[in-house]
Design a protein around this motif. Sequence first.
Motif, PDB file in Angstrom:
ATOM      1  N   TYR A 164     -18.743 -10.344  56.128  1.00  0.00           N
ATOM      2  CA  TYR A 164     -18.370 -10.742  57.481  1.00  0.00           C
ATOM      3  C   TYR A 164     -16.969 -10.246  57.842  1.00  0.00           C
ATOM      4  O   TYR A 164     -16.693  -9.964  59.012  1.00  0.00           O
ATOM      5  CB  TYR A 164     -18.461 -12.265  57.640  1.00  0.00           C
ATOM      6  N   GLU A 165     -16.084 -10.145  56.867  1.00  0.00           N
ATOM      7  CA  GLU A 165     -14.763  -9.571  57.135  1.00  0.00           C
ATOM      8  C   GLU A 165     -14.887  -8.097  57.535  1.00  0.00           C
ATOM      9  O   GLU A 165     -14.150  -7.617  58.411  1.00  0.00           O
ATOM     10  CB  GLU A 165     -13.874  -9.726  55.899  1.00  0.00           C
ATOM     11  N   ALA A 166     -15.815  -7.389  56.889  1.00  0.00           N
ATOM     12  CA  ALA A 166     -16.051  -5.988  57.269  1.00  0.00           C
ATOM     13  C   ALA A 166     -16.619  -5.895  58.685  1.00  0.00           C
ATOM     14  O   ALA A 166     -16.248  -5.007  59.465  1.00  0.00           O
ATOM     15  CB  ALA A 166     -17.002  -5.336  56.267  1.00  0.00           C
TER      16      ALA A 166
ATOM     17  N   SER B 228     -16.585 -13.932  68.779  1.00  0.00           N
ATOM     18  CA  SER B 228     -17.783 -14.540  68.207  1.00  0.00           C
ATOM     19  C   SER B 228     -17.929 -14.161  66.741  1.00  0.00           C
ATOM     20  O   SER B 228     -18.222 -14.997  65.883  1.00  0.00           O
ATOM     21  CB  SER B 228     -19.026 -14.106  68.997  1.00  0.00           C
ATOM     22  N   THR B 229     -17.720 -12.874  66.435  1.00  0.00           N
ATOM     23  CA  THR B 229     -17.794 -12.423  65.039  1.00  0.00           C
ATOM     24  C   THR B 229     -16.725 -13.105  64.193  1.00  0.00           C
ATOM     25  O   THR B 229     -16.963 -13.468  63.033  1.00  0.00           O
ATOM     26  CB  THR B 229     -17.627 -10.900  64.962  1.00  0.00           C
ATOM     27  N   GLN B 230     -15.542 -13.301  64.775  1.00  0.00           N
ATOM     28  CA  GLN B 230     -14.460 -13.970  64.050  1.00  0.00           C
ATOM     29  C   GLN B 230     -14.843 -15.407  63.707  1.00  0.00           C
ATOM     30  O   GLN B 230     -14.587 -15.891  62.595  1.00  0.00           O
ATOM     31  CB  GLN B 230     -13.184 -13.950  64.895  1.00  0.00           C
ATOM     32  N   MET B 231     -15.462 -16.115  64.649  1.00  0.00           N
ATOM     33  CA  MET B 231     -15.897 -17.492  64.388  1.00  0.00           C
ATOM     34  C   MET B 231     -16.968 -17.528  63.295  1.00  0.00           C
ATOM     35  O   MET B 231     -16.975 -18.422  62.450  1.00  0.00           O
ATOM     36  CB  MET B 231     -16.447 -18.119  65.671  1.00  0.00           C
ATOM     37  N   LYS B 232     -17.856 -16.555  63.310  1.00  0.00           N
ATOM     38  CA  LYS B 232     -18.898 -16.504  62.280  1.00  0.00           C
ATOM     39  C   LYS B 232     -18.297 -16.224  60.907  1.00  0.00           C
ATOM     40  O   LYS B 232     -18.752 -16.763  59.894  1.00  0.00           O
ATOM     41  CB  LYS B 232     -19.933 -15.436  62.641  1.00  0.00           C
ATOM     42  N   MET B 233     -17.268 -15.370  60.876  1.00  0.00           N
ATOM     43  CA  MET B 233     -16.601 -15.087  59.614  1.00  0.00           C
ATOM     44  C   MET B 233     -15.918 -16.338  59.061  1.00  0.00           C
ATOM     45  O   MET B 233     -15.990 -16.641  57.879  1.00  0.00           O
ATOM     46  CB  MET B 233     -15.587 -13.963  59.805  1.00  0.00           C
ATOM     47  N   LEU B 234     -15.276 -17.104  59.955  1.00  0.00           N
ATOM     48  CA  LEU B 234     -14.662 -18.364  59.526  1.00  0.00           C
ATOM     49  C   LEU B 234     -15.720 -19.345  59.039  1.00  0.00           C
ATOM     50  O   LEU B 234     -15.498 -20.103  58.096  1.00  0.00           O
ATOM     51  CB  LEU B 234     -13.864 -18.972  60.685  1.00  0.00           C
ATOM     52  N   GLY B 235     -16.891 -19.318  59.690  1.00  0.00           N
ATOM     53  CA  GLY B 235     -17.988 -20.168  59.235  1.00  0.00           C
ATOM     54  C   GLY B 235     -18.453 -19.808  57.836  1.00  0.00           C
ATOM     55  O   GLY B 235     -18.779 -20.672  57.030  1.00  0.00           O
ATOM     56  N   MET B 236     -18.457 -18.515  57.524  1.00  0.00           N
ATOM     57  CA  MET B 236     -18.832 -18.092  56.178  1.00  0.00           C
ATOM     58  C   MET B 236     -17.788 -18.519  55.150  1.00  0.00           C
ATOM     59  O   MET B 236     -18.127 -18.843  54.011  1.00  0.00           O
ATOM     60  CB  MET B 236     -19.019 -16.577  56.146  1.00  0.00           C
TER      61      MET B 236
END
Length: 474
Positions: free
Chosen positions: A102-104, A164-172
């Motif tokens: 997700y960071e990538a 949105s991608t940043q929030m998903k990365m934090l969720g992971m």
Amino acid sequence: MNIKRIVKGTLKSLSWGGVGACLLLLTGCGLYNKYERPEVDTRGLIRDAVSDVDTLAVQDTVSFGNLPWRQVFTDPQLQALIEQGLQKNADLQNAALTVQMYEAMLKAAKLAFLPAVNFGTNQGMGSISTLYTDPSVTTKAYTLPVTASWTLDLFGNILSQKRSTQMKMLGMKDYQMAVRAQIISGIANSYYTLLMLDKQMEIVNEMSRMSKETWEMMKLQHQLGRVRSTGVQSAEAAYLSIQTRGNDFKRQIRATENALSLLIGQAGQQIPRSTLEQQQLPTEFSTGVGIQLLKNRPDVHNAEMKLAACFHDVQTARSQFYPTISIGATGAFTNSNGAMNPGKWLLNLFGNLTQPIFNRGALTANLKVSKLQYEQAFNTWQKSILTAGNEVSNALVNYNNYDANSRIESERIAVLTKSVEDTKALYRSSSSSYLEVLTAEQNLLNAKLSKVTDDFSKMQAVVSLYTALGGGGK
């Protein structure tokens, strides 16, 4: 060529007046807004462990849930096992790899703001037939094209996707922390289970010795004609029953060692450990209530990050109703199939504006679905908060109840120990029956095993409270 001149000339062709009007409209739509936590009612979130009607008052935020795991689980051998589990557990390693993926993805989403540049090459052989050239002469043809394009994110489409991608990365990352907390609590629970089984095995061995003495006493009484053969048989059956319980504890010890070995990433083997009496766990808990209490809960934070991602997905869906504006330039160094020698640069500037007009309802449906998904995420977030509050409440109640039961069992053991001694003395003087002796011994065995179970359950409640508060610090 100066890139400023390229941009300036292209934007003029796209009409800055129309773009400005769209930007004024976007101010009211809020496409550039950042996520802010919605209000949620946390009153009465955690019930008092003693009172049936009151809830805990807000206390300091430096609570038991913020303690690092080394301060909660102080047994050196348990700490070594937890360290090994955090390094070698396969589930935790996979969670870390998921975070890296997700960071990538987030890095790629950030790079979407930059122009795209492509380079290629084209070479070939051919001939040019004119009035002044020999058609049999072969010439080299080459073209070296370069293309650059840049999408202007005037309407927040790329920005909202990145957020949105940043929030998903934090969720992971929350998922990774949840797995970490589960590993720690799983190792601790398995370790304490082994200590409980060791203690129960010790009690069974002690009671087995006592039961065998009673059996020997019954056989002697039978030889003297004071007891019938049924009394000897009952004493022997009681002794054998205790032996089977010991075998069952041995089986449970082996199975628990295998399960704990799997958690720490090794083949099943004997686990080094201390004793149940040597454990020192926290006994006072400053918990408080409210969302601040649950800030360490990875599942609660993950649910909020999903809510934030849905918030930005709604913004993305709204931005798709607005034009897509892109500018770019193409350049090629070419000899135009041999017509120009040496070759020259050919430059071309372009601008593109795409305004969706009719997409068969797809954009409207996408916006509606995004809004409904946001509502679902909000409900899930609220439920996660209530669930966390229930788990904290249950852990506190369990600790207090098992602690009280343990104290009662200690008093019961003292009474039953004296009862066994007195019953045996009465039996030797023929003032009591052999059934009373067997019953007294069985009651004492059950009381001691129950005391160990209550002590283990109290320790398990501490682990559950630690997990329910989010697994503390590092």
